[in-house]
Design an enzyme around this catalytic site. Structure first.
Site, mmCIF file in Angstrom:
data_model
loop_
_atom_site.group_PDB
_atom_site.id
_atom_site.type_symbol
_atom_site.label_atom_id
_atom_site.label_comp_id
_atom_site.label_asym_id
_atom_site.label_seq_id
_atom_site.Cartn_x
_atom_site.Cartn_y
_atom_site.Cartn_z
ATOM 1 N N HIS A 1 41.300 35.393 46.346
ATOM 2 C CA HIS A 1 42.747 35.153 46.422
ATOM 3 C C HIS A 1 43.202 35.034 47.879
ATOM 4 C CE1 HIS A 1 42.636 36.215 42.250
ATOM 5 N NE2 HIS A 1 42.253 37.450 42.507
ATOM 6 N N HIS B 1 43.383 34.407 38.090
ATOM 7 C CA HIS B 1 41.946 34.360 37.809
ATOM 8 C C HIS B 1 41.662 33.288 36.770
ATOM 9 C CE1 HIS B 1 43.234 38.503 38.645
ATOM 10 N NE2 HIS B 1 42.211 38.513 39.448
#
Lengths: 331, 331
Positions: A57, A219
């Site tokens: 991320h 995700h």
């Protein structure tokens, strides 16, 4: 899979070593367990603000370590929670005697592992509090989550609480502030393409040539709906409407608008979307007072974006404006 | 084609409007012709440093407009040179009585249109100089270029010359400095995927599932060779060796290493590559004294990276370190 990596099993460690070399004045990096700590840690008599979670991320969270934001970050494997002992190691390195605030995105593994670390650190005499960020209005429960997911709003919370800690706010104050920011923040995202996790080697999901996923997680978890491609106007409306209805945000509110790239979206498209969001907010009488536009909470190379709104007040605005020196945010 | 846009014909204007809204304190944007000017322009008795070129390389150049870097940027249509009248309009807005330095990437259209604008402005009494950046060692001539292409090194030049202008360096001094930076800068890039130009709607080229293009240009122009995928070590070596041999950079040199994402590459992969580059330079005895890592000279959503090396000295280092406030670079 085409990726600029060496051994997929070592990608997080390799990236952290590169990051340490890129930012020698700001960061110290350890790779076993993987933690990233401010170069000048511990800062005496200052609350340590620590976050972490699965890698992939970036710049979240290690890119936000530095004066005025995070004291340390704990990067787990790609899309996988860091272990309790890694979190505990970060607390031990960053703790300056004024306690530690853990900023945790609401995923089952993260919540569990940070909680365990907090208990262990507490048993050793450290004062630890936790804020769980759950700003994603898209879905109630998800693949990795009980309750709402923590997404882009985490960046805003880390900046604001990091500023407060730097200005000497004590642990109680930092914790209350974090809960207040969390309560006023709402987000929602969408994707045009799927990310590929290096050690998996295949895209996390399949999207048709003319499809997009609305309400996607960071995700690649499923969102609200899979729909045909739409214009920037249509896409932004599909994200903004649920955000506005949720808090709700209403006419006259002053907000921070965060237009976030999921990683692979060109900056040109991000600015197009940002412009649309500002126009739609203006039409509702909601006043955009601060902005953040860029790839700050990503999902590897996923194309797409998320919008985050934070309802501002004078105190939050002042903390947002306070100086910050990190790899990803500086002013 | 999946893109977060409205009408492909208006994508540059839409993005610029979003950018203006995102950075109201830093930028003024006009869309007919499209120019981006510092909010406080003109700055009296200070050389105006102006750059521009086709859009699609964001944040280059508009993201570098602000105190300590560019006075104005002239964004053309996607991958297409801006017109002379747009460049002339930028000069008229940014010129503060101390002359204008045009920073032009070496593409035939850009060189021609900036030259015409310089002649028109000179005829109207403005003192204009031009530096043509040609840092790409990959190929001698290319689809859009006679001679070497201008790529990532442009960012370093704009930062350094912008700092000098801010500190009161006159037009001659800025021009000499720009030529000196240009002479000491070398770059090379590679791609894993192709970009899609919005008004074209299809990828600019085709790459196989296990192929990459070494020496690619920032408009998807062909590079040196198309080869099978390689590790990060192998990829970085294929870029770094030609760069080092070209200047040449030799043992004991002090350099700035710029590891640039072409747009769609995850930050994690970029840091992996940066770490490899630092290690290989260290093995050669070349000392990395400054770093820049991120997506600064992009080609829409193209996945890939470029490396740029600049041979530093005390003066260039001081200008690099000088404060800068722009959308994309701040310190």
């Amino acid at each position: 899979m085409k990726k600029i990596i060496n051994d997929p099993a070592n990608v997080v460690g390799d990236a952290l070593r590169g990051m340490a070399l890129a930012h020698p004045d700001l960061l110290h990096v350890r790779t076993d367990p993987a933690i990233v700590v401010r170069a000048d840690a511990p800062v005496p008599d200052t609350v340590a603000v620590i976050s972490g979670g699965g890698s992939g991320h970036e710049p979240l969270h290690a890119g936000f370590v530095g004066p005025g934001m995070l004291s340390a970050a704990v990067p787990g494997p790609v899309f996988t929670s860091p272990t309790p002992d890694a979190v505990q190691a970060a607390i031990a390195q960053a703790e300056g005697g004024a306690g530690t605030l853990l900023v945790v995105k609401n995923y089952t593994g993260d919540v569990l592992n940070f909680e365990t670390a907090a208990e262990l650190a507490t048993a050793e005499g450290t004062d630890v509090r936790t804020v769980v960020v759950q700003d994603d209005v898209a879905v109630r429960d998800s693949t990795h989550t009980a309750g709402r997911r923590g997404v882009g709003g985490t960046v805003l919370l880390e900046k604001i609480v990091g500023a407060a800690a730097r200005q000497g706010t004590d642990l109680n104050g930092c914790h209350e502030l974090a809960e207040r920011v969390s309560a006023r923040t709402r987000s929602m995202g969408m994707a045009l393409t799927a990310p590929t996790v290096p050690h998996v080697g295949e895209p996390s999901f399949a999207l048709g040539e003319d499809e997009m996923e609305i309400g996607i997680g960071i995700h690649g978890e499923p969102g609200r709906e899979r729909v045909p491609m739409d214009s920037a106007d249509g896409i932004v409306r599909r994200l903004l409407d649920p955000i506005l209805e949720d808090l709700p945000f209403t006419e006259g509110d002053e907000v921070l608008l965060f237009t976030n790239s999921m990683g692979g979206t060109p900056l040109m498209e991000l600015y197009v979307a940002h412009g649309v969001a500002e126009r739609l907010l203006d039409e509702r009488g909601i006043r955009v007072r601060r902005r953040l536009v860029g790839p700050y909470t990503t999902s590897l190379e996923m194309q797409g974006l998320s919008l985050t709104l934070l309802e501002l007040d004078a105190e939050l605005t002042a903390y947002w404006d306070a100086p910050v020196q990190t790899p990803a945010l500086q002013w």
